[in-house]
Motif scaffolding. Structure first.
Motif: not given
Length: 276
Positions: A101-102, A142-143, A148-151, A163-165
């Motif tokens: 995620a970085e 997208p998945e 990666r951005a779940a946190g 937010d993910l949206g």
């Protein structure tokens, strides 16, 4: 399970080895699905890493003091382009790769403004808050982005995507601009960036950005970033060229691009912040 993991780790004969899933499955004689599952687990645990160049040894396997052959290769291919960008624009130039995620900064070239940019070689930043990260995330499934951005929590500044949206909407805008990513004050309040990804056959392997203060007219220098990223891609992946008669090689069909007039029109549309 331990035996299978050992089989896979033994395939990587050195720190510079880069292998595809098919090569790992063939060398270990494991079913492709089994090899893929174990490779994913090793990547999550950072024994291996997976980039557009393939699978390679990760930070745990290399040790805290170990180098990374793939990163060295990217730095070497990009070095002259980064310096050219810095000299031509006077702005700070970054080279980074995506790590979970970085973004992980591989290089930083700067002039007088460099000390005002709170980044460092070897440092990290949340991918969704940087132009570098968004330039690479835009070319992932997208998945993969969501994993990666779940946190994704909290904000670094009041402009950070939270937010993910909203992140998916921003990545769609990056794709509509054929890979150009911008951010103003999303990672640090008074800093703006424009970035483009270095792309290989399997997706983004790195990204290059120009960095200025929040009022810098980055839209005008964006074409230089795109050109630099494409040149580094060509250096890293010469096999993507197509052979022609007489033993000469010609460039493969180019990615979608713009004429200078179309680029000017596209970038002029963003001068008032509507790319945000």
């Amino acid at each position: 399970m331990v035996e299978r993991v050992t089989l896979i780790m033994d395939v990587f004969e050195g720190r510079t080895a880069r292998l595809s899933l098919e090569e790992v499955a063939r060398s270990t004689q494991l079913p492709r699905s089994t090899a893929h599952r174990i490779l994913d687990q090793l990547v999550r645990l950072r024994w291996l890493e997976h980039t557009g160049l393939g699978y390679g040894l990760g930070r745990r396997a290399l040790g805290l003091g170990g180098g990374d052959g793939a990163h060295s290769r990217i730095r070497e291919a990009a070095a002259s382009r980064l310096h050219h960008l810095q000299i031509k624009t006077g702005l700070v130039v970054h080279l980074a790769v995506l790590d979970g995620a970085e973004v992980h900064y591989l290089d930083k070239v700067g002039g007088r403004f460099a000390a005002a940019v709170p980044s460092r070689v070897g440092g990290r930043a949340p991918a969704h808050s940087t132009a570098l990260g968004k330039a690479m995330l835009a070319w992932l499934e997208p998945e993969d982005v969501e994993a990666r951005a779940a946190g994704l929590t909290g904000r670094l500044t009041r402009r950070t995507i939270a937010d993910l949206g909203t992140l998916h909407q921003e990545l769609n805008r990056v794709r509509r601009r054929h890979g150009l990513a911008f951010e103003r004050g999303e990672c640090f309040p008074d800093i703006a960036c424009v970035a483009a990804a270095v792309r290989g056959p399997e997706g983004p392997v790195a990204a290059i950005s120009l960095v200025g203060d929040a009022w810098s007219p980055l839209e005008k220098v964006a074409p230089l970033v795109v050109d630099a990223a494409r040149q580094v891609s060509a250096e890293l992946f010469p096999e993507r060229q197509t052979p022609v008669r007489g033993g000469r090689r010609a460039a493969a069909a180019p990615e979608e691009t713009w004429s200078p007039q179309a680029m000017d029109s596209l970038l002029a549309a963003g001068q008032y912040g509507d790319w945000q």
